[in-house]
Write a protein that holds these residues in place. Structure first.
Motif, PDB file in Angstrom:
ATOM      1  N   ARG A  84       0.842  -1.214   0.000  1.00 59.32           N
ATOM      2  CA  ARG A  84       0.000   0.000   0.000  1.00 59.32           C
ATOM      3  C   ARG A  84       0.872   1.257   0.000  1.00 59.32           C
ATOM      4  O   ARG A  84       0.605   2.228  -0.720  1.00 59.32           O
ATOM      5  N   TYR A  85       1.920   1.242   0.800  1.00 62.94           N
ATOM      6  CA  TYR A  85       2.812   2.396   0.902  1.00 62.94           C
ATOM      7  C   TYR A  85       3.518   2.654  -0.429  1.00 62.94           C
ATOM      8  O   TYR A  85       3.633   3.800  -0.871  1.00 62.94           O
ATOM      9  N   LYS A  86       3.976   1.603  -1.071  1.00 64.47           N
ATOM     10  CA  LYS A  86       4.660   1.736  -2.358  1.00 64.47           C
ATOM     11  C   LYS A  86       3.722   2.333  -3.411  1.00 64.47           C
ATOM     12  O   LYS A  86       4.117   3.222  -4.171  1.00 64.47           O
ATOM     13  N   ALA A  87       2.480   1.859  -3.441  1.00 68.45           N
ATOM     14  CA  ALA A  87       1.500   2.410  -4.380  1.00 68.45           C
ATOM     15  C   ALA A  87       1.241   3.887  -4.082  1.00 68.45           C
ATOM     16  O   ALA A  87       1.154   4.714  -5.007  1.00 68.45           O
ATOM     17  N   PHE A  88       1.140   4.236  -2.801  1.00 69.71           N
ATOM     18  CA  PHE A  88       0.961   5.634  -2.400  1.00 69.71           C
ATOM     19  C   PHE A  88       2.148   6.476  -2.872  1.00 69.71           C
ATOM     20  O   PHE A  88       1.971   7.553  -3.452  1.00 69.71           O
ATOM     21  N   ALA A  89       3.360   5.999  -2.621  1.00 70.99           N
ATOM     22  CA  ALA A  89       4.555   6.760  -2.977  1.00 70.99           C
ATOM     23  C   ALA A  89       4.633   6.992  -4.485  1.00 70.99           C
ATOM     24  O   ALA A  89       4.976   8.097  -4.936  1.00 70.99           O
ATOM     25  N   GLN A  90       4.298   5.985  -5.267  1.00 65.58           N
ATOM     26  CA  GLN A  90       4.311   6.130  -6.719  1.00 65.58           C
ATOM     27  C   GLN A  90       3.255   7.131  -7.172  1.00 65.58           C
ATOM     28  O   GLN A  90       3.508   7.955  -8.051  1.00 65.58           O
ATOM     29  N   ALA A  91       2.071   7.065  -6.565  1.00 68.52           N
ATOM     30  CA  ALA A  91       1.006   8.004  -6.927  1.00 68.52           C
ATOM     31  C   ALA A  91       1.390   9.426  -6.539  1.00 68.52           C
ATOM     32  O   ALA A  91       1.183  10.370  -7.310  1.00 68.52           O
ATOM     33  N   ALA A  92       1.959   9.599  -5.355  1.00 72.19           N
ATOM     34  CA  ALA A  92       2.370  10.931  -4.906  1.00 72.19           C
ATOM     35  C   ALA A  92       3.455  11.495  -5.810  1.00 72.19           C
ATOM     36  O   ALA A  92       3.421  12.674  -6.172  1.00 72.19           O
ATOM     37  N   GLU A  93       4.394  10.651  -6.192  1.00 72.55           N
ATOM     38  CA  GLU A  93       5.464  11.116  -7.085  1.00 72.55           C
ATOM     39  C   GLU A  93       4.899  11.545  -8.436  1.00 72.55           C
ATOM     40  O   GLU A  93       5.269  12.593  -8.968  1.00 72.55           O
ATOM     41  N   ALA A  94       3.972  10.779  -8.956  1.00 73.48           N
ATOM     42  CA  ALA A  94       3.387  11.101 -10.261  1.00 73.48           C
ATOM     43  C   ALA A  94       2.510  12.354 -10.186  1.00 73.48           C
ATOM     44  O   ALA A  94       2.572  13.206 -11.062  1.00 73.48           O
ATOM     45  N   TYR A  95       1.725  12.466  -9.138  1.00 71.98           N
ATOM     46  CA  TYR A  95       0.772  13.563  -9.049  1.00 71.98           C
ATOM     47  C   TYR A  95       1.413  14.863  -8.571  1.00 71.98           C
ATOM     48  O   TYR A  95       1.032  15.948  -9.015  1.00 71.98           O
ATOM     49  N   CYS A  96       2.373  14.758  -7.662  1.00 75.08           N
ATOM     50  CA  CYS A  96       2.930  15.960  -7.040  1.00 75.08           C
ATOM     51  C   CYS A  96       4.253  16.415  -7.649  1.00 75.08           C
ATOM     52  O   CYS A  96       4.797  17.430  -7.220  1.00 75.08           O
ATOM     53  N   ALA A  97       4.760  15.681  -8.620  1.00 73.03           N
ATOM     54  CA  ALA A  97       6.048  16.037  -9.243  1.00 73.03           C
ATOM     55  C   ALA A  97       5.940  17.410  -9.899  1.00 73.03           C
ATOM     56  O   ALA A  97       4.928  17.764 -10.472  1.00 73.03           O
ATOM     57  N   ARG A  98       7.032  18.108  -9.832  1.00 75.87           N
ATOM     58  CA  ARG A  98       7.070  19.462 -10.425  1.00 75.87           C
ATOM     59  C   ARG A  98       8.028  19.494 -11.560  1.00 75.87           C
ATOM     60  O   ARG A  98       9.005  18.929 -11.651  1.00 75.87           O
TER      61      ARG A  98
END
Length: 98
Positions: A84-98
């Protein structure tokens, strides 16, 4: 598809944010003073992790060794959390990347 659902959910959530455990840990860790980035990561956490998982993940900011211990653990509960954490981290990186 999940990226679009996550994006839609975050848009619907609006910009009304409260300081959740991930947001607070992000800001307190001292690695960034970017409130917008920490808030974005919290929004993704709100959509993808339970509050219990968020509290557990927030501890990784203070003690990165805990993340490593969890990642290599053979306990089923730790393996499930790590997925779950890995999926969260990947989603956060994709969505919040600048």
């Amino acid at each position: 598809m999940m990226k679009y659902l996550l994006s839609a959910a975050l848009v619907l959530a609006g910009t009304t944010a409260f300081a959740g455990p991930i947001d607070r840990a992000c800001l307190n860790a001292g690695r960034t003073a970017d409130r917008a980035l920490c808030g974005c990561i919290q929004q993704v956490a709100d959509q993808s992790l339970s509050r219990s998982d968020q509290r557990r993940a927030a501890k990784f900011f203070e003690d990165p060794d805990q993340a490593q211990e969890t990642r290599v653990s053979d306990r089923a509960a730790d393996e499930d959390f790590w997925a779950r954490y890995k999926a969260f981290a990947q989603a956060a990186e994709a969505y919040c990347a600048r």
